[in-house]
Design an enzyme around this catalytic site. Structure first.
Site, short mmCIF file in Angstrom:
data_model
loop_
_atom_site.label_atom_id
_atom_site.label_comp_id
_atom_site.label_asym_id
_atom_site.label_seq_id
_atom_site.Cartn_x
_atom_site.Cartn_y
_atom_site.Cartn_z
CB SER A 289 12.26 5.73 0.94
OG SER A 289 11.10 5.63 0.14
CE LYS A 295 11.35 6.56 6.35
NZ LYS A 295 10.51 5.43 5.96
#
Ligand code: ARG
Length: 473
Positions: A289, A295
């Protein structure tokens, strides 16, 4: 406003007093997307000119000049030096014009044919080739699934229905389920390849030709033959130029394959989620991300779901395009190529991505072991045990339901309910039923055909390996 200079360019310009408008040229050209048919168009040109020689329309020298010229055009295209001209509309006209510059005899090449039967023939050659390409990619995905099934034979996980834990299965059984789906895809693509294996060349624009051509000769040259080597030609010239069934069958096979790979992708997304944590996917096929540093997203798998939607759209485009179209060829049909090429490109690419992602799949054995240790996954086995003790299944189901409730209410695992409490629910539970909850034995009992017992799985992996290696011969 029409550009007069365009008038000379059009091969059909004779009966026109002005050439097509520039806007019309931009609107009607297809060479921007059908240039990829060039290798097939060149084969068709070679076969057709060989046939024209065979029936005496071309001399040997003319045929040879055309063949040499076609080789030069092919080489030029391969080198990326061909200047595709939108004024010449499509791949067929571009190649013919280029060839005419090299071999004047090419002026005779379009004898006894039309672009209508020419494009139908090019596309059938494309489909035969494309089905082979996708078949290879499907085989590779299956080989990776088999490799992972083999490496994870002993890893058990809960199987799900309604996305709720149902019964234990092995990871191998789950992966072999995917192998089954892709094996059906292979069969479908091979059927499409067979459906494409009929030669429309010689149908002309709609009603064949008055020239005594030899259709079987061309069909044989192009490999449109049955197992015994007999040429296969279309039986009706009107159907041959109007028919787009193979396009729909191919797009349909791609769409169905997309549904399959999207389901596999969805399971991988679930397995990788923090909620499941059964498996990790390779970094190379995940992305991060731009905002959240922690992420790791399964983008490749999500894109596979997205591509599946696109493949459905392509199928739909073709179906709507053909619906209600008057016989025979209509220019609408030029729009058949973008969806077909897109379905081919995206299916092939998707299968490659799926294969390489699955190749790097890593099961988290301890997480799987914890999840599958849930004894309620074997509640049905307890009902089966009662059946074998002579209790009717409906009653057994109810009894085990009460056991589950007792376990839940008292906060104990089901297999730790003491004998006296269990036998109060049903006297049969006075016996030794707790053995039912030994997972290894529970799996070993599932050894019937199609079941996830370890011996079956071994046999299935071996069977599929045999089939795949036979297929690659
Ligand atoms: N580019 C055309 C197509 O792809 C070729 C056939 C053109 N035929 C015609 N009658 N204009 O459909």
């Amino acid at each position: 406003m029409a550009a007069m200079e365009n008038q000379q360019q059009a091969t059909w310009g004779g009966r026109f007093s002005e050439g097509p408008a520039d806007l019309m040229l931009r609107f009607s050209e297809s060479v921007s997307f059908d240039a990829r048919l060039a290798p097939f168009d060149i084969l068709v040109n070679k076969a057709h000119s060989a046939m024209l020689r065979h029936i005496g329309i071309l001399t040997e020298e003319e045929r040879d000049a055309i063949h040499r010229g076609l080789d030069q055009v092919a080489a030029k295209i391969e080198r990326g030096e061909m200047e595709w001209d939108a004024k010449l509309e499509d791949v067929h006209m571009n190649i013919e014009q280029e060839l005419t510059k090299l071999a004047p005899a090419a002026a005779k090449l379009h004898t006894a044919r039309s672009r209508n039967d020419q494009v139908a023939t090019d596309m059938r050659l494309f489909f035969k080739w494309a089905c082979g390409q996708i078949d290879g990619a499907l085989r590779e995905v299956m080989a990776v699934l088999l490799k992972q099934a083999d490496a994870n034979r002993d890893v058990l996980i809960p199987g799900y229905t309604h996305l709720q834990r149902a019964q234990p299965v092995s990871v191998a059984h789950h992966l072999l389920a995917c192998v089954e789906m892709f094996a059906r895809d292979r069969r479908r693509f091979l059927q499409v390849r067979e459906a494409a294996n009929v030669c429309p060349l010689g149908s002309g624009a709609i009603a064949g030709t008055t020239i005594p051509i030899d259709r079987e000769f061309t069909a044989r040259e192009l490999g449109f033959v049955d197992d015994a080597g007999h040429p296969k030609v279309t039986r009706n010239s009107m159907d041959a130029v109007a028919d787009r069934d193979v396009f729909l069958e191919f797009a349909s096979a791609c769409a169905l394959c997309g549904l399959h790979f999207s389901r596999v992708a969805e399971d991988m997304i679930l397995w990788m989620s923090q909620e499941f944590r059964f498996a990790d996917l390779p970094d190379a096929f995940c992305t991060g991300s731009s905002l959240m540093p922690q992420k790791k997203n399964p983008d490749a798998m999500e894109l596979l779901r997205g591509k599946a939607a696109r493949l459905q759209g392509n199928l739909q485009t073709l179906a709507v395009m053909v619906k209600g179209l008057p016989f025979t060829y209509n220019r609408d049909l030029q729009e058949d190529k973008p969806p077909v090429f897109d379905s081919f490109d995206q299916t092939l690419l998707s299968l490659q991505v799926l294969g390489q992602t699955l190749d790097g799949l890593k099961l988290r054995r301890e997480v799987c072991a914890r999840a599958v240790a849930d004894p309620l996954l074997l509640a049905t086995d307890l009902a089966d045990w009662l059946v074998l003790e002579g209790v009717p299944f409906r009653e057994a189901h109810h009894i085990v339901g009460r056991m589950v409730k007792l376990a839940e209410d008292s906060g104990r695992p089901i297999h730790e309910i003491p004998a006296d409490e269990a036998s109060r629910i049903h006297p049969a539970l006075g016996g030794d039923w707790t053995g039912v909850f030994k997972l290894d034995q529970a799996m070993a009992r599932r050894n019937g055909p199609g079941m996830p017992g370890p011996e079956r799985i071994d046999a299935e992996i071996a069977r599929w390996r045999g089939e795949l290696s036979a297929a690659s011969n």
